[in-house]
Design an enzyme around this catalytic site. Structure first.
Site, PDB file in Angstrom:
ATOM      1  N   HIS A  98       0.809  -1.221   0.000  1.00 25.32           N
ATOM      2  CA  HIS A  98       0.000   0.000   0.000  1.00 25.32           C
ATOM      3  C   HIS A  98       0.838   1.266   0.000  1.00 25.32           C
ATOM      4  CE1 HIS A  98      -3.384  -2.516   0.001  1.00 25.32           C
ATOM      5  NE2 HIS A  98      -4.244  -1.553   0.233  1.00 25.32           N
ATOM      6  N   ASP A 161      -6.208   4.864   9.779  1.00 23.74           N
ATOM      7  CA  ASP A 161      -7.620   5.000   9.376  1.00 23.74           C
ATOM      8  C   ASP A 161      -8.122   3.761   8.633  1.00 23.74           C
ATOM      9  OD1 ASP A 161      -7.468   7.517  10.355  1.00 23.74           O
ATOM     10  OD2 ASP A 161      -7.411   8.522   8.408  1.00 23.74           O
ATOM     11  N   GLU A 274      -9.836  14.091  14.418  1.00 20.52           N
ATOM     12  CA  GLU A 274      -9.316  14.293  13.060  1.00 20.52           C
ATOM     13  C   GLU A 274     -10.086  15.472  12.452  1.00 20.52           C
ATOM     14  OE1 GLU A 274      -8.666  11.268  10.201  1.00 20.52           O
ATOM     15  OE2 GLU A 274      -7.509   9.975  11.550  1.00 20.52           O
TER      16      GLU A 274
HETATM   17  P1  FAD Z   1       4.240  -1.779   2.127  1.00 23.06           P
HETATM   18  O1  FAD Z   1       3.771  -0.701   1.251  1.00 23.06           O
HETATM   19  O2  FAD Z   1       4.195  -3.132   1.589  1.00 23.06           O
HETATM   20  O3  FAD Z   1       5.709  -1.451   2.633  1.00 23.06           O
HETATM   21  C1  FAD Z   1       6.065  -0.162   3.060  1.00 23.06           C
HETATM   22  C2  FAD Z   1       7.556  -0.098   3.407  1.00 23.06           C
HETATM   23  O4  FAD Z   1       7.792  -0.825   4.592  1.00 23.06           O
HETATM   24  C3  FAD Z   1       8.459  -0.697   2.341  1.00 23.06           C
HETATM   25  O5  FAD Z   1       9.677  -0.014   2.299  1.00 23.06           O
HETATM   26  C4  FAD Z   1       8.675  -2.109   2.829  1.00 23.06           C
HETATM   27  O6  FAD Z   1       9.875  -2.664   2.359  1.00 23.06           O
HETATM   28  C5  FAD Z   1       8.675  -1.898   4.339  1.00 23.06           C
HETATM   29  N1  FAD Z   1       8.165  -3.050   5.055  1.00 23.06           N
HETATM   30  C6  FAD Z   1       7.014  -3.716   4.854  1.00 23.06           C
HETATM   31  N2  FAD Z   1       6.889  -4.710   5.748  1.00 23.06           N
HETATM   32  C7  FAD Z   1       7.982  -4.660   6.529  1.00 23.06           C
HETATM   33  C8  FAD Z   1       8.453  -5.434   7.625  1.00 23.06           C
HETATM   34  N3  FAD Z   1       7.770  -6.476   8.092  1.00 23.06           N
HETATM   35  N4  FAD Z   1       9.632  -5.101   8.190  1.00 23.06           N
HETATM   36  C9  FAD Z   1      10.365  -4.049   7.728  1.00 23.06           C
HETATM   37  N5  FAD Z   1       9.982  -3.307   6.682  1.00 23.06           N
HETATM   38  C10 FAD Z   1       8.799  -3.606   6.098  1.00 23.06           C
HETATM   39  N6  FAD Z   1      -0.797   5.346   7.115  1.00 23.06           N
HETATM   40  C11 FAD Z   1      -1.025   5.867   8.329  1.00 23.06           C
HETATM   41  O7  FAD Z   1      -0.109   6.062   9.118  1.00 23.06           O
HETATM   42  N7  FAD Z   1      -2.296   6.206   8.716  1.00 23.06           N
HETATM   43  C12 FAD Z   1      -3.376   5.978   7.923  1.00 23.06           C
HETATM   44  O8  FAD Z   1      -4.494   6.271   8.310  1.00 23.06           O
HETATM   45  C13 FAD Z   1      -3.157   5.394   6.644  1.00 23.06           C
HETATM   46  N8  FAD Z   1      -4.200   5.121   5.831  1.00 23.06           N
HETATM   47  C14 FAD Z   1      -3.964   4.552   4.612  1.00 23.06           C
HETATM   48  C15 FAD Z   1      -5.050   4.245   3.781  1.00 23.06           C
HETATM   49  C16 FAD Z   1      -4.845   3.674   2.555  1.00 23.06           C
HETATM   50  C17 FAD Z   1      -6.028   3.356   1.681  1.00 23.06           C
HETATM   51  C18 FAD Z   1      -3.521   3.420   2.112  1.00 23.06           C
HETATM   52  C19 FAD Z   1      -3.265   2.859   0.753  1.00 23.06           C
HETATM   53  C20 FAD Z   1      -2.426   3.710   2.913  1.00 23.06           C
HETATM   54  C21 FAD Z   1      -2.643   4.280   4.175  1.00 23.06           C
HETATM   55  N9  FAD Z   1      -1.584   4.581   5.029  1.00 23.06           N
HETATM   56  C22 FAD Z   1      -1.823   5.112   6.264  1.00 23.06           C
HETATM   57  C23 FAD Z   1      -0.195   4.390   4.592  1.00 23.06           C
HETATM   58  C24 FAD Z   1       0.421   3.100   5.084  1.00 23.06           C
HETATM   59  O9  FAD Z   1       0.782   3.235   6.439  1.00 23.06           O
HETATM   60  C25 FAD Z   1       1.657   2.800   4.270  1.00 23.06           C
HETATM   61  O10 FAD Z   1       1.267   2.524   2.955  1.00 23.06           O
HETATM   62  C26 FAD Z   1       2.494   1.702   4.852  1.00 23.06           C
HETATM   63  O11 FAD Z   1       3.583   1.529   3.987  1.00 23.06           O
HETATM   64  C27 FAD Z   1       1.792   0.386   5.117  1.00 23.06           C
HETATM   65  O12 FAD Z   1       1.459  -0.301   3.973  1.00 23.06           O
HETATM   66  P2  FAD Z   1       1.872  -1.824   3.738  1.00 23.06           P
HETATM   67  O13 FAD Z   1       1.707  -2.628   4.966  1.00 23.06           O
HETATM   68  O14 FAD Z   1       1.153  -2.233   2.521  1.00 23.06           O
HETATM   69  O15 FAD Z   1       3.452  -1.694   3.494  1.00 23.06           O
END
Ligand code: FAD
Length: 520
Positions: A98, A161, A274
């Protein structure tokens, strides 16, 4: 061998041969030979599925392979191979993909570790009710953590969120929502981590053990290790939520009220604060509008704003069913101190889990209209309190015009709830705001909805902040040059760089963040 097995064996063999021709045999043979309890996949469809992300802003680049790990040891074996090779190769954890700008990708020569794909062997969340914590696999989605903890009447304290994000992914950033003013971000609510470093060592870390790694990994953008387990602090889960939205036409009054609300920390306070900005018909059309249901309609024109910007404060009060007699009174007392437009109170009441999972409902709606899998040129900024009013004038009432292409969130947080020792970067003021421009680009929309237009608008916003000397920090940062990263980290840069040298000296991890040079 059955006919199905023969044909999948053939497909797999063709895929591996194609890859070997494309990248040379040595890397693939080396990766294929790693002994893991989970499994590697080289199938084109699997490679394709990890090569794009929610942002859809970059042309997808497929990795060499994908690892579906069963344990921390699987992750460690892969990283030890990458680290020990004459030419090291990148390894990136992927949570739920994400990110916006390819942060979880590796490029063509790397291996993506699919953390959120449930595999045989990956542990289920383990709740310790007496100790008030839950141990979770790094790829666990927050929605599943919630389901498990609710079985014990408990829940994590600080949220995002949206719950279809992975624990490791949000802890690598910060994890923020309307509870952060009181509980701090999610990274302030972690008791212990298991991390596989860029040397392939599995380290347990906490406030007492490997402290430097513990704080560095929290908000560390995946640079120092892959989180395979996190111990998250819990509280008794509320049962219901009174959810209230009120409108303001004055930005000063709106922010004064928000700042007042986040200064309250006792028993008598709102539990979530918020807000969002309405510069156009956004309330009606945007993807968080389900609140204003047909039973509870909102006509922007009915609120006197002379066509100018409106601000919506969003607050909640959590309660237990046994308190339903007193919650009205409590909310009324709290609301009396606020100065919103008196005719603009919108209230709803729902189960705690439905409140936390609210954005998923919007996702399903958007998916049904094919509006979810579109490019998302999001821009998330932390703006210091002392300059938020300048930001309002220059951006909300200036650069944005009257079209936004998505919700704009704005809410303040208290810096003293963030641990300075973490790698997360915030402005240097006691109170700062999150401003989140969560836009969706439409290729067949109006000019103002097109990707290039929105990207240019983001560029103009950053340029405006720069010229007006508003010291914003990007949240979920994306920078093009190392010079920009150095500026982003400011005083924390030296520490960040020295941790990289210690825990990932060959620059194997999370290369998609583009902070350090690629592996050598
Ligand atoms: P990824 O996108 O898969 O990874 C993000 C980064 O973290 C990459 O660099 C990856 O290599 C690294 N990573 C992933 N897993 C690990 C692990 N286990 N150990 C070490 N590194 C790792 N953020 C907020 O803070 N508040 C919100 O309300 C919020 N709402 C969102 C709503 C939507 C619809 C979306 C799309 C995103 C939102 N986000 C929010 C952002 C979100 O926190 C980031 O996208 C975050 O990266 C988490 O997504 P992911 O788990 O898919 O991680």
């Amino acid at each position: 061998m059955t006919r199905e097995m023969t044909s999948s064996f053939l497909i797999m063999t063709i895929a591996i041969c194609t890859l070997i021709i494309a990248v040379g045999p040595s890397e693939l043979l080396r990766i294929g030979a790693i002994d893991v309890d989970g499994h590697f996949t080289f199938k084109p469809s699997d490679l394709a599925s990890v090569s794009s992300d929610f942002g859809m802003l970059k042309s997808p680049e497929q990795p060499l392979a994908v690892l579906h790990p069963s344990s921390a040891e699987d992750v460690a074996r892969l990283i030890r191979t990458a680290y020990g090779s004459a030419t090291a190769f990148p390894v990136s954890a992927r949570g739920h993909g994400h990110s916006i700008n390819g942060q979880a990708s590796t490029g063509r020569n790397g291996v993506v570790v699919e953390m959120s794909h449930r595999n045989i062997g990956t542990p289920e969340p383990l709740v310790e009710p007496e100790e008030m914590y839950v141990d979770v696999w790094g790829g666990e989605l927050w929605v599943d953590v919630l389901k498990k903890t609710l079985e014990h009447g408990l829940a994590p304290k600080s949220w995002t969120d949206y719950l279809y994000l992975s624990v490791g992914g949000t802890l690598s950033n910060a994890g923020i929502s309307g509870q952060a003013f009181h509980h701090g971000p999610q990274i302030s609510n972690v008791l212990e981590l298991d991390v596989v470093t860029g040397r392939g060592e599995v380290k347990r870390c906490s406030e007492e053990e490997n402290t430097r790694l513990f704080h560095g990994v929290l908000g560390g953008l995946g640079q120092f290790g892959i989180i395979t387990r996190a111990r998250i602090s819990l509280e008794p889960a509320p049962q219901r939520v009174r959810w209230i939205r009120v409108l303001y036409s004055s930005f000063e009054v709106f922010t004064e009220d928000q700042e007042y609300l986040i200064s309250m920390h006792g028993q008598s306070k709102f539990d979530y604060v918020e807000g969002f900005v309405i510069v156009d018909e956004g309330l009606v059309n945007n993807w968080r509008s389900s609140f204003f249901s047909p039973r509870n309609p909102v006509k922007i024109s009915s609120v006197s704003s002379n066509g100018s910007v409106l601000y919506c404060l969003e607050i909640t009060k959590n309660y237990h069913e046994s308190e339903s007699d007193t919650v009205d009174q409590e909310v009324e007392i709290l609301m009396k101190k606020l100065n919103f437009i008196s005719t603009s109170v919108f209230t709803t009441d729902l189960q705690y889990v439905d409140f936390l999972d609210r954005v998923h409902k919007a996702e399903l709606r958007l998916r049904s209209k094919n509006l979810w899998e579109v490019p998302h040129p999001w821009l998330n900024l932390f703006v210091p309190k002392s300059r938020i009013s300048d930001f309002d004038k220059g951006v909300f009432k200036g650069i944005l015009g009257n079209k936004t292409s998505g919700p704009i969130l704005i809410y303040p947080m208290n810096k003293d709830k963030w641990d300075e020792r973490s790698s997360a970067v915030t402005p240097d003021e006691e109170v700062f705001y999150l401003v989140a421009l969560l836009r969706s680009a439409l290729s067949d929309g109006e000019e103002t909805q097109k990707l290039e237009y929105l990207k240019d608008q983001n560029r103009r916003i950053m340029e405006f902040c720069d010229q007006a000397k508003i010291n914003v920090k990007q949240y979920l940062p994306h920078h093009a040059t190392q010079e920009e990263w150095v500026a982003h980290y400011g005083d924390k840069w030296d520490q960040f760089r020295s941790m990289k040298a210690e825990f990932d000296p060959r620059h194997i991890l999370a290369t998609g963040q583009r902070i350090f040079q690629n592996p050598s």
